[in-house]
Design an enzyme around this catalytic site. Sequence first.
Site, mmCIF file in Angstrom:
data_model
loop_
_atom_site.group_PDB
_atom_site.id
_atom_site.type_symbol
_atom_site.label_atom_id
_atom_site.label_comp_id
_atom_site.label_asym_id
_atom_site.label_seq_id
_atom_site.Cartn_x
_atom_site.Cartn_y
_atom_site.Cartn_z
ATOM 1 N N ASP A 1 -10.949 0.109 0.242
ATOM 2 C CA ASP A 1 -10.933 -1.271 -0.272
ATOM 3 C C ASP A 1 -10.571 -1.360 -1.752
ATOM 4 O O ASP A 1 -11.015 -2.275 -2.452
ATOM 5 C CB ASP A 1 -12.290 -1.963 -0.034
ATOM 6 C CG ASP A 1 -12.654 -1.996 1.435
ATOM 7 O OD1 ASP A 1 -11.729 -2.067 2.258
ATOM 8 O OD2 ASP A 1 -13.853 -1.949 1.743
ATOM 9 N N LYS B 1 -5.310 -1.450 -1.890
ATOM 10 C CA LYS B 1 -4.062 -0.784 -1.464
ATOM 11 C C LYS B 1 -3.089 -1.795 -0.866
ATOM 12 O O LYS B 1 -1.879 -1.715 -1.089
ATOM 13 C CB LYS B 1 -4.383 0.308 -0.423
ATOM 14 C CG LYS B 1 -5.299 1.388 -0.944
ATOM 15 C CD LYS B 1 -5.700 2.367 0.145
ATOM 16 C CE LYS B 1 -6.556 1.778 1.238
ATOM 17 N NZ LYS B 1 -7.900 1.353 0.818
ATOM 18 N N GLY C 1 -8.856 -2.684 6.533
ATOM 19 C CA GLY C 1 -8.573 -4.106 6.342
ATOM 20 C C GLY C 1 -7.860 -4.224 5.018
ATOM 21 O O GLY C 1 -8.456 -3.980 3.974
ATOM 22 N N HIS C 2 -6.577 -4.503 5.056
ATOM 23 C CA HIS C 2 -5.768 -4.551 3.829
ATOM 24 C C HIS C 2 -5.371 -5.998 3.556
ATOM 25 O O HIS C 2 -4.682 -6.620 4.364
ATOM 26 C CB HIS C 2 -4.526 -3.665 3.976
ATOM 27 C CG HIS C 2 -4.868 -2.211 4.111
ATOM 28 N ND1 HIS C 2 -3.927 -1.229 4.240
ATOM 29 C CD2 HIS C 2 -6.061 -1.570 4.118
ATOM 30 C CE1 HIS C 2 -4.535 -0.048 4.332
ATOM 31 N NE2 HIS C 2 -5.825 -0.230 4.266
ATOM 32 N N GLN D 1 -8.217 3.646 4.077
ATOM 33 C CA GLN D 1 -9.468 4.216 3.554
ATOM 34 C C GLN D 1 -9.239 4.741 2.123
ATOM 35 O O GLN D 1 -8.428 4.183 1.407
ATOM 36 C CB GLN D 1 -10.027 5.301 4.487
ATOM 37 C CG GLN D 1 -10.535 4.775 5.823
ATOM 38 C CD GLN D 1 -9.455 4.513 6.852
ATOM 39 O OE1 GLN D 1 -8.635 5.373 7.115
ATOM 40 N NE2 GLN D 1 -9.444 3.343 7.436
HETATM 41 P P1 GDP Z 1 -7.619 -2.345 0.679
HETATM 42 O O1 GDP Z 1 -8.365 -2.021 1.913
HETATM 43 O O2 GDP Z 1 -7.528 -1.192 -0.271
HETATM 44 O O3 GDP Z 1 -6.263 -2.941 0.950
HETATM 45 O O4 GDP Z 1 -8.464 -3.467 -0.091
HETATM 46 P P2 GDP Z 1 -9.142 -4.771 0.589
HETATM 47 O O5 GDP Z 1 -8.080 -5.742 0.871
HETATM 48 O O6 GDP Z 1 -10.052 -4.393 1.693
HETATM 49 O O7 GDP Z 1 -10.087 -5.244 -0.593
HETATM 50 C C1 GDP Z 1 -9.595 -5.583 -1.837
HETATM 51 C C2 GDP Z 1 -9.995 -7.031 -2.107
HETATM 52 O O8 GDP Z 1 -9.768 -7.337 -3.465
HETATM 53 C C3 GDP Z 1 -9.184 -8.061 -1.333
HETATM 54 O O9 GDP Z 1 -9.969 -9.166 -1.046
HETATM 55 C C4 GDP Z 1 -8.065 -8.411 -2.319
HETATM 56 O O10 GDP Z 1 -7.532 -9.706 -2.092
HETATM 57 C C5 GDP Z 1 -8.828 -8.390 -3.594
HETATM 58 N N1 GDP Z 1 -8.071 -8.030 -4.799
HETATM 59 C C6 GDP Z 1 -7.064 -7.128 -4.938
HETATM 60 N N2 GDP Z 1 -6.708 -7.017 -6.233
HETATM 61 C C7 GDP Z 1 -7.509 -7.867 -6.920
HETATM 62 C C8 GDP Z 1 -7.670 -8.163 -8.297
HETATM 63 O O11 GDP Z 1 -7.003 -7.626 -9.161
HETATM 64 N N3 GDP Z 1 -8.615 -9.086 -8.622
HETATM 65 C C9 GDP Z 1 -9.404 -9.694 -7.700
HETATM 66 N N4 GDP Z 1 -10.297 -10.562 -8.119
HETATM 67 N N5 GDP Z 1 -9.297 -9.413 -6.388
HETATM 68 C C10 GDP Z 1 -8.372 -8.507 -6.003
HETATM 69 P P1 IMO Z 2 -9.530 0.332 4.019
HETATM 70 O O1 IMO Z 2 -8.235 0.905 4.523
HETATM 71 C C1 IMO Z 2 -13.798 0.852 3.340
HETATM 72 C C2 IMO Z 2 -15.949 3.466 6.091
HETATM 73 C C3 IMO Z 2 -16.995 2.781 6.940
HETATM 74 C C4 IMO Z 2 -17.991 3.913 7.109
HETATM 75 C C5 IMO Z 2 -17.087 5.138 7.224
HETATM 76 C C6 IMO Z 2 -16.824 5.574 8.658
HETATM 77 O O2 IMO Z 2 -9.672 -1.122 4.215
HETATM 78 O O3 IMO Z 2 -9.800 0.791 2.627
HETATM 79 P P2 IMO Z 2 -15.289 4.574 10.594
HETATM 80 O O4 IMO Z 2 -15.306 3.246 11.264
HETATM 81 O O5 IMO Z 2 -13.998 4.916 9.945
HETATM 82 O O6 IMO Z 2 -15.781 5.682 11.487
HETATM 83 O O7 IMO Z 2 -16.393 4.451 9.426
HETATM 84 O O8 IMO Z 2 -15.876 4.789 6.604
HETATM 85 N N1 IMO Z 2 -14.593 2.890 6.160
HETATM 86 C C7 IMO Z 2 -14.068 2.105 5.212
HETATM 87 N N2 IMO Z 2 -14.609 1.605 4.089
HETATM 88 N N3 IMO Z 2 -12.499 0.602 3.630
HETATM 89 C C8 IMO Z 2 -11.941 1.116 4.741
HETATM 90 O O9 IMO Z 2 -10.631 0.981 5.003
HETATM 91 C C9 IMO Z 2 -12.738 1.870 5.609
HETATM 92 N N4 IMO Z 2 -12.511 2.497 6.787
HETATM 93 C C10 IMO Z 2 -13.643 3.116 7.100
HETATM 94 O O10 IMO Z 2 -17.553 1.683 6.278
HETATM 95 O O11 IMO Z 2 -18.754 4.062 5.939
HETATM 96 MG MG MG Z 3 -9.983 -2.769 3.010
#
Ligand code: GDP
Ligand code: IMO
Ligand code: MG
Length: 426
Positions: A13, A16, A40-41, A226
Amino acid sequence: MANNCVIGLQWGDEGKGKIVDALASAHDIVVRYCGGANAGHSVTVGPERFALHLIPSGILFEQVLCVIGTGVALDLEVLTAEIDALQARGVKVDQNLKISDRAHLVLPYHKLEDELAEQSSSGPTKLGTTKRGIGPCYSDRASRRMGIRFGQVYQPDSFREKLGQIVEQKNKIFQALYANQGLDADQIFQSVQKLAQRLRPHVVDSTALLNDALEQGRSILFEGAQGCLLDLDHGTYPYVTSSNCSALGAPAGAGVSFRALDNVIGVLKAYCTRVGEGPFPSELHDSTAEYIRERGHEYGTTTGRPRRCGWFDAVAGRYACRINAVDSLAIMLLDVLSGLDEINIVTAYRYKGRQLESFPADSEVLAQVEPVCETLPGWAEEIDHCRSISELPANAQKYLARIEQLLSRPVKIVSVGPDREATIYI
Ligand code: GDP
Ligand code: IMO
Ligand code: MG
């Protein structure tokens, strides 16, 4: 354009999705190589926010080919729902999406197994998974007897026979361990056949496709899911996911040589978060954690769970830079830290009275380390409108410079808001 790899350097999270979207249009192909619907991206473009689980984050660009690689744990139900949701919003998902015939299927019994195992675990065996069936799917892949690759569903007779045997065995396990009556093989077969027919135009030998593309000089963006600290071998085992989600997994999960990766972009939040169980040395349990969680909307994109929050951890960051051979850094969510008087960075760990020089391999040790912090002055101003480093408050610039110094890598991207535009390129 070089072949770039976008990789999370923390526990997922990191943002990416935003970076892949930002860089996608400069590449010909974006490939996901690990994980599954546990990811979840998020991609935000103006008022529109997209949460992508299996489809690569380059999908908003019609001319970019998006490939779901061999290393992905493929859930056909989630994938088709994702395609429907994107198409309903006017995003083209057609010949621009290709899916590897070698990707292993996540089937309903994987999700049930994940759910039941999580429910019945406690203490050291509880992981806090996303319950998306990831661990059971990759276990079956490694065990070989129980794994089913996507391509096999197009041989319906052998697929039906294998599925029948697997479901029979799984149901015995569900009954014995969890007093659960299990699932019906016919129902699974029918449902998979329906989804597979629909997805047929997208299925390819992605290894051949990507290697052909490389030979033709086309550029590939590898999209990590991840983060390095969740890597099966190099993360905080056993509190990890079940794939090699560091950059080390990119060649294997995409089916190309490690030589194909020209440049690795490490993505880090300006602080740290983690979802699920496992050690987190810089974790906060105070009002600062609440402040970060609320400003950063730190709730899981996939499960909605509140994310644990803490300070930037330079010890873990240095480790992740080494493992992934990171060339440059993208520092995300810097805007979230506005308004804090002081900001801490963890610069070392102390364990049983002595300072640790490196990131420990043992999660039990990591759970007991004491973080050594350095305190930097914060800044009051909101920064989401800044589009160059010089527009940032002086203390924000100093904070970034200190991260560069501690990680010995240049910061090339700074993100100051979720939107595609809220990005500083250096
Ligand atoms: P990922 O899994 O690495 O793609 O990241 P996620 O999408 O799960 O979580 C990142 C969260 O931060 C999302 O809700 C993005 O919309 C948000 N986000 C990304 N960059 C920024 C930033 O620079 N500032 C803020 N406030 N939110 C951001
Ligand atoms: P993105 O791509 C954050 C974490 C889960 C748990 C561990 C194992 O959005 O960054 P799993 O379901 O993979 O067996 O869970 O890994 N986890 C993540 N945490 N972002 C993710 O993906 C994750 N994918 C798995 O919360 O701790
Ligand atoms: Mg994510």
